[in-house]
Write an enzyme that holds these catalytic residues in place. Structure first.
Site, PDB file in Angstrom:
ATOM      1  N   LYS A  25       0.837  -1.200   0.000  1.00  0.00           N
ATOM      2  CA  LYS A  25       0.000   0.000   0.000  1.00  0.00           C
ATOM      3  C   LYS A  25       0.878   1.258   0.000  1.00  0.00           C
ATOM      4  CE  LYS A  25      -3.771  -1.941   2.814  1.00  0.00           C
ATOM      5  NZ  LYS A  25      -4.751  -2.508   1.915  1.00  0.00           N
ATOM      6  N   ARG A  56      -7.025  -7.967  -9.248  1.00  0.00           N
ATOM      7  CA  ARG A  56      -7.738  -9.233  -9.456  1.00  0.00           C
ATOM      8  C   ARG A  56      -9.199  -8.938  -9.690  1.00  0.00           C
ATOM      9  NH1 ARG A  56     -10.513  -9.063  -4.502  1.00  0.00           N
ATOM     10  NH2 ARG A  56      -9.256  -8.200  -2.826  1.00  0.00           N
TER      11      ARG A  56
HETATM   12  P1  ADP Z   1      -7.918  -3.686   2.769  1.00  0.00           P
HETATM   13  O1  ADP Z   1      -6.672  -4.030   2.038  1.00  0.00           O
HETATM   14  O2  ADP Z   1      -8.013  -4.408   4.068  1.00  0.00           O
HETATM   15  O3  ADP Z   1      -9.118  -3.781   1.902  1.00  0.00           O
HETATM   16  P2  ADP Z   1      -8.193  -0.779   2.571  1.00  0.00           P
HETATM   17  O4  ADP Z   1      -7.077   0.173   2.581  1.00  0.00           O
HETATM   18  O5  ADP Z   1      -8.852  -1.049   1.266  1.00  0.00           O
HETATM   19  O6  ADP Z   1      -7.722  -2.153   3.215  1.00  0.00           O
HETATM   20  O7  ADP Z   1      -9.276  -0.266   3.616  1.00  0.00           O
HETATM   21  C1  ADP Z   1     -10.367  -1.061   4.015  1.00  0.00           C
HETATM   22  C2  ADP Z   1     -11.466  -0.197   4.618  1.00  0.00           C
HETATM   23  O8  ADP Z   1     -10.991   0.575   5.725  1.00  0.00           O
HETATM   24  C3  ADP Z   1     -12.054   0.829   3.678  1.00  0.00           C
HETATM   25  O9  ADP Z   1     -13.034   0.294   2.836  1.00  0.00           O
HETATM   26  C4  ADP Z   1     -12.597   1.857   4.656  1.00  0.00           C
HETATM   27  O10 ADP Z   1     -13.827   1.446   5.184  1.00  0.00           O
HETATM   28  C5  ADP Z   1     -11.598   1.861   5.762  1.00  0.00           C
HETATM   29  N1  ADP Z   1     -10.565   2.915   5.552  1.00  0.00           N
HETATM   30  C6  ADP Z   1      -9.404   2.777   4.896  1.00  0.00           C
HETATM   31  N2  ADP Z   1      -8.681   3.929   4.889  1.00  0.00           N
HETATM   32  C7  ADP Z   1      -9.418   4.837   5.586  1.00  0.00           C
HETATM   33  C8  ADP Z   1      -9.239   6.207   5.959  1.00  0.00           C
HETATM   34  N3  ADP Z   1      -8.134   6.875   5.639  1.00  0.00           N
HETATM   35  N4  ADP Z   1     -10.224   6.818   6.663  1.00  0.00           N
HETATM   36  C9  ADP Z   1     -11.329   6.154   7.023  1.00  0.00           C
HETATM   37  N5  ADP Z   1     -11.558   4.863   6.720  1.00  0.00           N
HETATM   38  C10 ADP Z   1     -10.628   4.192   6.009  1.00  0.00           C
HETATM   39  P1  ADP Z   2     -13.020  -7.622  -2.299  1.00  0.00           P
HETATM   40  O1  ADP Z   2     -12.037  -6.540  -1.949  1.00  0.00           O
HETATM   41  O2  ADP Z   2     -12.853  -8.215  -3.658  1.00  0.00           O
HETATM   42  O3  ADP Z   2     -14.412  -7.312  -1.980  1.00  0.00           O
HETATM   43  P2  ADP Z   2     -12.606  -8.990   0.130  1.00  0.00           P
HETATM   44  O4  ADP Z   2     -11.299  -8.467   0.604  1.00  0.00           O
HETATM   45  O5  ADP Z   2     -13.844  -8.620   0.809  1.00  0.00           O
HETATM   46  O6  ADP Z   2     -12.650  -8.819  -1.446  1.00  0.00           O
HETATM   47  O7  ADP Z   2     -12.585 -10.566   0.112  1.00  0.00           O
HETATM   48  C1  ADP Z   2     -11.590 -11.280  -0.501  1.00  0.00           C
HETATM   49  C2  ADP Z   2     -11.290 -12.328   0.505  1.00  0.00           C
HETATM   50  O8  ADP Z   2     -12.118 -13.465   0.270  1.00  0.00           O
HETATM   51  C3  ADP Z   2      -9.917 -12.880   0.449  1.00  0.00           C
HETATM   52  O9  ADP Z   2      -8.998 -12.050   1.015  1.00  0.00           O
HETATM   53  C4  ADP Z   2     -10.129 -14.169   1.219  1.00  0.00           C
HETATM   54  O10 ADP Z   2     -10.109 -13.971   2.618  1.00  0.00           O
HETATM   55  C5  ADP Z   2     -11.520 -14.595   0.842  1.00  0.00           C
HETATM   56  N1  ADP Z   2     -11.541 -15.691  -0.147  1.00  0.00           N
HETATM   57  C6  ADP Z   2     -10.532 -16.133  -0.885  1.00  0.00           C
HETATM   58  N2  ADP Z   2     -10.898 -17.102  -1.693  1.00  0.00           N
HETATM   59  C7  ADP Z   2     -12.179 -17.317  -1.475  1.00  0.00           C
HETATM   60  C8  ADP Z   2     -13.150 -18.203  -2.034  1.00  0.00           C
HETATM   61  N3  ADP Z   2     -12.846 -19.043  -2.990  1.00  0.00           N
HETATM   62  N4  ADP Z   2     -14.407 -18.137  -1.592  1.00  0.00           N
HETATM   63  C9  ADP Z   2     -14.744 -17.260  -0.654  1.00  0.00           C
HETATM   64  N5  ADP Z   2     -13.868 -16.401  -0.111  1.00  0.00           N
HETATM   65  C10 ADP Z   2     -12.609 -16.417  -0.493  1.00  0.00           C
END
Ligand code: ADP
Ligand code: ADP
Ligand code: MG
Length: 669
Positions: free
Chosen positions: A116, A292
């Site tokens: 990140k 992905r």
């Molecule tokens: P992940 O890799 O776990 O998906 P993200 O960086 O996409 O991590 O963040 C996941 C969630 O955390 C976001 O969808 C949002 O709800 C919250 N989030 C992330 N960054 C911030 C921020 N700077 N301020 C408030 N909420 C945040």
């Molecule tokens: P997205 O950001 O695409 O919404 P999420 O982070 O919510 O995805 O979910 C992706 C997660 O789903 C992966 O990090 C893993 O924990 C889980 N996962 C991986 N493979 C599978 C699978 N075949 N079926 C259901 N869940 C999965």
């Protein structure tokens, strides 16, 4: 186009990819672990290769074995799905080296977006807006603390290698910073093997809005608009929709173009998602890029009429993008709800077990042919295991506008019936019907802020539900050789009138009832309430254990379905699911409690402690052993005074659901 591909995943996404491949005349190879020998994804593919033990590390994350499986079966390309190896640059590179096509971006693009922090540095150069913060190399605690102070609180600490909502800490004040940093780093090293963190401003009431992009090998790139994924628990998505409510054409274009710039900055190819965090005023910042296919991709498919997996396959095979930006249009509105085996009332803790009964609303699977679509990888009789993600299915609906889609979603949820692990279906229904969701007052804190409406206090079981449970009990005990629906075969053969006390319980406690058998009807009484139950008609289903009832309760027609699993009565009535446990006086008086299976594993798990020795004498209720399943501990107690004849498992052993844990003889109470 490819003749054969291997799908390096399981569950619904493996089934989803197989469906499109099948439609395109591409043969498919599944891979499976010990836990998935009979899984839906294995049945969905033309061939299947065993790759190892249930734990993902031993199977779905085994790069060499998956590549071998592709080579052995003559697959030309590998689709990684999401999760598992989908964002693993080493895997993408290993495919290339083995002469296989990785259906995804080049390893270099995965690498660029994998951290990140590094991704944010790149985006800064590409002039994509970023949340104010520090994402550099310096990890000195004092330095990071100063950065946080100058960003101003609250700030968010994020594991640079994080994902799945893990490795994040909100820090409200400067005083809390050091401790939060230490705990964030601990989680980061444990979960991701890397303790690098970044600090950024924690936005208030933000929305998660992401853009689906697609690039081909010539460098052309388009965006397939946005998805709003603001409704989250534990920073993980619960439901998603497209388009985002309130989005203007102007902002859509700005976000789409920023996402395309982000993708082009890393030489992206294939399907990708650029996640933005947006303020209520519409200003938006780059958060991360997922290299992905996304879990929530179906909502985009529903509004654009594009099969994203088909595009992935075409682009991986070297074809140009099937459509130009100007040819992509949004039609209507789509919403997805993730149906999880989890317990929303207990902090959304995952739940596991066999799906004894599954009834779904009328839907198409993996296609856009109908307004209701279900993408699932679990069938009735399958189990949610502790090894993988507890998602049961994705329910996706489409409507001309948001209100129409929402109505369909509520309807479909009310028809979704599952008996087995706890699910979030009732919670999703309440969410869909809640005012903030209905009025699209969305932000990532919606669930937290509306605890009161989303988690209403326990409701007393309606009389209609009690009547249905009694009707089921009666139905099961009835003498089926007789035409008289009220004839009994044991214990309660009635002459004139017989009163039978009945005890059920729900999570709030005991429900004492009396069922009075009269000649052509029954009377159900509870406290001082008496209801006449008549005209009972039962319809059994051949393929499952459900019985549907029509009956009249004090002149009111009642319809419902009752699924019975041993003493548990699952009543589906008026779009709701009630679970009642029957306390059978006979079973408890006569038979030994041991027969109830109390010394068996309530769910698959691991033995973490043995508290008794072989030949030890114990008192009723004494703790015997502790097992761990899905991050929870379960203690098994002695059902009576008795002797431990033998210990059947050792600490560290994995035990299947229902396995006998110890040999025990009761010595009387
Ligand atoms: P992940 O890799 O776990 O998906 P993200 O960086 O996409 O991590 O963040 C996941 C969630 O955390 C976001 O969808 C949002 O709800 C919250 N989030 C992330 N960054 C911030 C921020 N700077 N301020 C408030 N909420 C945040
Ligand atoms: P997205 O950001 O695409 O919404 P999420 O982070 O919510 O995805 O979910 C992706 C997660 O789903 C992966 O990090 C893993 O924990 C889980 N996962 C991986 N493979 C599978 C699978 N075949 N079926 C259901 N869940 C999965
Ligand atoms: Mg994310």
């Amino acid at each position: 186009m490819f003749k054969k591909i291997l799908i390096a995943n399981r569950g619904e996404i493996a089934c989803r990819v197989a469906a499109t491949a099948h439609r395109m005349g591409i043969r498919t190879v599944a891979v499976y672990s010990d836990a998935d020998t009979d899984a839906a994804h294995v049945a969905a593919c033309d061939e299947a290769v065993y790759i190892g033990a249930a734990e993902a590390k031993q199977s779905y994350l085994q790069i060499a074995r998956i590549i071998e499986a592709a080579q052995a079966t003559g697959a030309e390309a590998i689709h990684p799905g999401y999760g598992f190896l989908s964002e693993n640059e080493e895997f993408a590179a290993a495919c290339e080296q083995a002469g296989l096509i990785f259906i995804g971006p080049p390893a270099t693009a995965i690498h660029a977006m994998g951290s990140k922090s590094a991704a944010k540095a790149l985006m800064e150069k590409a002039q994509v807006p970023l949340v104010p913060g520090y994402h550099g190399e310096n990890q000195d605690p004092d330095f990071l603390h100063k950065q946080a102070d100058s960003i101003t609180y609250p700030v968010l600490l994020k594991a640079s290698a994080g994902g799945g909502g893990k490795g994040m800490r909100i820090v409200q004040t400067s005083a809390e910073f050091k401790e939060a940093l230490a705990s964030c780093k601990r989680e980061a090293i444990n979960s991701f093997g890397d303790d690098k963190v970044l600090v950024e401003k924690y936005l208030q009431r933000p929305r998660h809005i992401e853009i689906q992009i697609f690039a081909d090998k010539t460098g052309e790139c388009v965006y397939l608009f946005e998805r709003d994924c603001s409704v989250q628990r534990r920073h993980q998505k619960v439901c998603e929709e497209a388009p985002a409510p309130g989005m203007t054409e102007e902002r859509r274009r700005a976000m789409g173009e920023a996402a395309v710039a982000a993708a082009q900055a890393v030489g992206y190819v294939g399907a990708g998602t650029v996640e933005f965090i947006a303020n209520q005023d519409g200003s938006f910042y780059f958060m991360e890029m997922n290299t992905r296919l996304q879990v929530e991709h179906p909502v985009t498919e529903m509004i654009t009429d594009v099969d994203l997996v088909e595009w992935q396959l075409k682009i991986a095979a070297g074809h140009p993008l099937p459509k130009k930006q100007s040819e992509l249009i949004i039609k209507g509105h789509a919403i997805e709800a993730r149906i999880y085996a989890e317990n929303p009332e207990k902090g959304f803790l995952p739940s596991i077990g066999t799906l004894h009964y599954l009834h779904t609303p009328q839907a198409a699977s993996f296609t856009r042919d109908q307004a209701v679509r279900i993408d699932a990888g679990i069938r009735a009789g399958d189990a949610i295991s502790p090894y993988y993600d507890p998602m049961i299915a994705k329910l996706i609906v489409w409507g001309e506008d948001r209100a129409a889609a929402l109505k369909k979603m509520s309807q479909a949820l009310s028809e979704y019936e599952i008996v087995g692990p706890a699910t979030n279906i009732a919670f999703l229904s309440r969410l869909m019907q809640s005012k903030p969701f209905a009025t699209a007052d969305l932000d990532t804190g919606l669930i937290e802020r509306h605890q009161d409406t989303l988690f209403p206090p326990h409701q007393p079981v309606p009389f209609a539900v009690l009547a249905l449970a009694c009707a089921r009990l009666h139905h099961d005990e009835r003498d089926h050789s007789s035409d008289d629906p009220w004839a009994q075969h044991h214990g309660w053969r009635m002459n004139l009138q017989t009163t039978r006390p009945l005890q059920f319980s729900d999570e709030a406690g005991m429900i004492e009832l009396a069922w009075i058998y009269a000649s052509d009807h029954g009377i159900l009484s509870s406290g001082d309430k008496r209801i006449k139950i008549s005209d009972v008609h039962a319809k059994t289903h051949e393929h499952d254990d459900a019985v549907e009832f029509d009956l009249v309760a004090d002149n009111i027609k009642v319809h419902g379905k009752v699924v019975r699993v041993a003493e548990n009565f699952h009543v589906f009535h008026a779009g709701q699911h009630w679970q009642l446990t029957w306390h059978d006086p006979i079973a408890h008086a006569g038979e030994a409690e041991l027969e109830g299976g109390r010394l068996t594993a309530p769910m698959p798990g691991k033995i973490i402690a043995l508290l008794v020795k072989k030949d030890e004498l114990v008192q009723q209720g004494a703790p015997l052993l502790i097992m761990e399943a899905m991050k929870m501990e379960h203690t098994i107690h002695a059902p009576s005074n008795g002797k431990v004849e033998d210990l059947l498992y050792a600490v560290g052993d994995q035990v299947p659901e229902g396995a006998q844990l110890l040999a025990f003889t009761a010595t009387g109470v």
